[in-house]
Design a protein around this motif. Sequence first.
Motif, short mmCIF file in Angstrom:
data_model
loop_
_atom_site.label_atom_id
_atom_site.label_comp_id
_atom_site.label_asym_id
_atom_site.label_seq_id
_atom_site.Cartn_x
_atom_site.Cartn_y
_atom_site.Cartn_z
N ILE A 24 0.85 -1.19 0.00
CA ILE A 24 0.00 0.00 0.00
C ILE A 24 0.89 1.24 0.00
CG2 ILE A 24 -0.21 0.07 2.50
CD1 ILE A 24 -3.14 0.94 2.07
N THR A 25 0.53 2.19 -0.81
CA THR A 25 1.33 3.42 -0.90
C THR A 25 0.83 4.42 0.14
OG1 THR A 25 -0.15 4.43 -2.53
CG2 THR A 25 1.68 3.09 -3.38
N SER A 39 -3.15 14.19 -6.64
CA SER A 39 -1.87 13.60 -7.05
C SER A 39 -1.23 12.81 -5.92
CB SER A 39 -0.91 14.70 -7.52
OG SER A 39 -1.42 15.35 -8.64
N ILE A 40 -1.36 13.29 -4.69
CA ILE A 40 -0.82 12.56 -3.54
C ILE A 40 -1.55 11.23 -3.38
CG2 ILE A 40 -0.64 12.58 -1.02
CD1 ILE A 40 -0.09 15.62 -1.25
N GLU A 41 -2.87 11.24 -3.48
CA GLU A 41 -3.64 10.01 -3.31
C GLU A 41 -3.35 8.99 -4.40
OE1 GLU A 41 -7.77 11.04 -2.89
OE2 GLU A 41 -7.50 11.66 -0.81
N LYS A 42 -2.99 9.46 -5.60
CA LYS A 42 -2.66 8.56 -6.70
C LYS A 42 -1.17 8.22 -6.73
CE LYS A 42 -6.32 10.42 -9.62
NZ LYS A 42 -6.60 11.22 -10.82
N SER A 43 -0.39 8.82 -5.81
CA SER A 43 1.07 8.66 -5.76
C SER A 43 1.73 9.12 -7.05
CB SER A 43 1.46 7.22 -5.43
OG SER A 43 1.03 6.90 -4.13
N GLU A 44 1.20 10.15 -7.65
CA GLU A 44 1.79 10.77 -8.84
C GLU A 44 2.61 11.97 -8.38
OE1 GLU A 44 -1.51 11.70 -11.35
OE2 GLU A 44 -1.81 9.62 -11.93
N PHE A 45 3.76 11.68 -7.82
CA PHE A 45 4.57 12.74 -7.23
C PHE A 45 5.25 13.63 -8.27
CE2 PHE A 45 4.60 9.24 -4.05
CZ PHE A 45 3.78 9.86 -3.13
N ASN A 96 8.27 9.95 6.96
CA ASN A 96 9.39 9.01 6.81
C ASN A 96 9.05 7.92 5.80
OD1 ASN A 96 11.03 10.41 8.57
ND2 ASN A 96 10.39 9.21 10.35
N ALA A 97 7.83 7.40 5.85
CA ALA A 97 7.41 6.39 4.89
C ALA A 97 7.34 6.98 3.48
CB ALA A 97 6.05 5.82 5.29
N LEU A 98 6.92 8.23 3.37
CA LEU A 98 6.88 8.90 2.07
C LEU A 98 8.28 9.03 1.49
CD1 LEU A 98 5.40 10.60 -0.14
CD2 LEU A 98 5.95 12.59 1.27
N ARG A 99 9.22 9.42 2.31
CA ARG A 99 10.61 9.56 1.82
C ARG A 99 11.15 8.21 1.35
NH1 ARG A 99 12.37 13.93 6.32
NH2 ARG A 99 11.71 15.75 5.12
N ALA A 100 10.84 7.15 2.08
CA ALA A 100 11.28 5.82 1.66
C ALA A 100 10.61 5.44 0.33
CB ALA A 100 10.94 4.80 2.74
N GLU A 101 9.34 5.79 0.19
CA GLU A 101 8.64 5.50 -1.06
C GLU A 101 9.21 6.30 -2.22
OE1 GLU A 101 4.15 6.09 -2.85
OE2 GLU A 101 4.33 5.51 -0.73
N LEU A 102 9.51 7.56 -1.97
CA LEU A 102 10.11 8.39 -3.02
C LEU A 102 11.47 7.84 -3.43
CD1 LEU A 102 9.23 12.00 -1.82
CD2 LEU A 102 8.33 10.83 -3.83
N TYR A 103 12.23 7.39 -2.44
CA TYR A 103 13.57 6.88 -2.73
C TYR A 103 13.50 5.57 -3.53
CZ TYR A 103 18.31 5.23 -2.07
OH TYR A 103 19.58 4.78 -2.28
N SER A 104 12.58 4.71 -3.16
CA SER A 104 12.46 3.44 -3.87
C SER A 104 11.85 3.63 -5.26
CB SER A 104 11.62 2.45 -3.07
OG SER A 104 10.27 2.90 -3.00
#
Length: 193
Positions: free
Chosen positions: A12-13, A45-51, A80-88
């Motif tokens: 889950i994103t 865009s945040i809800e769709k994870s279209e960063f 913190n989870a967002l930063r990990a998601e952005l990094y991955s």
Amino acid sequence: MDEIPRVEAEPITIGQELKAARERLGMTLAELAAETRVPMRHLESIEKSEFSALPGQTYTVGFVRSYARALALDDVAIVNALRAELYSGGHERYEAPLQNYEPTDPARVPSKTLAWTAAAVAALVLAGYLIFRSYALAPTAAPQTPASVTTTMPATTAPNPVATVNDDTSAANVGMDEQAPPSPTPLATNPNP
């Protein structure tokens, strides 16, 4: 027995997690936008994870933090989870695209002659100002009294010491400071009418 192959669910994103929390609270996206002051298009865009549709990583983190605070979630853990998601996801060094500006039209650029003329005029104006300022701030002479006003100075007479041969000092040893100043002469005489 037939085994059902296991299908691993996609993780889950952050966007999906935030959307689920918003829906659990019964809050619409418009209400959330009004409370967080984040535009609705950014929240979508945040809800769709279209960063990549967001203005940049700093703004993305700020928007997600506001989103989490509005839903009373732990904003530090979500960021913190967002930063990990952005990094991955390869968005670690995402920056907003810069606008490409076309070079200026050479016909619209002023000529060198105009630029040098403007510089010369500016130098002349500056020199004129400095000269004017030096004359304007120069000390003026003391005001002179008009010729129609006549003044007289009182005549004071002081005894003039005269060195004589009989004195203990000789005339050759008498200096300038031992002699009395000459008596003042009146500047103008005022005839008695």
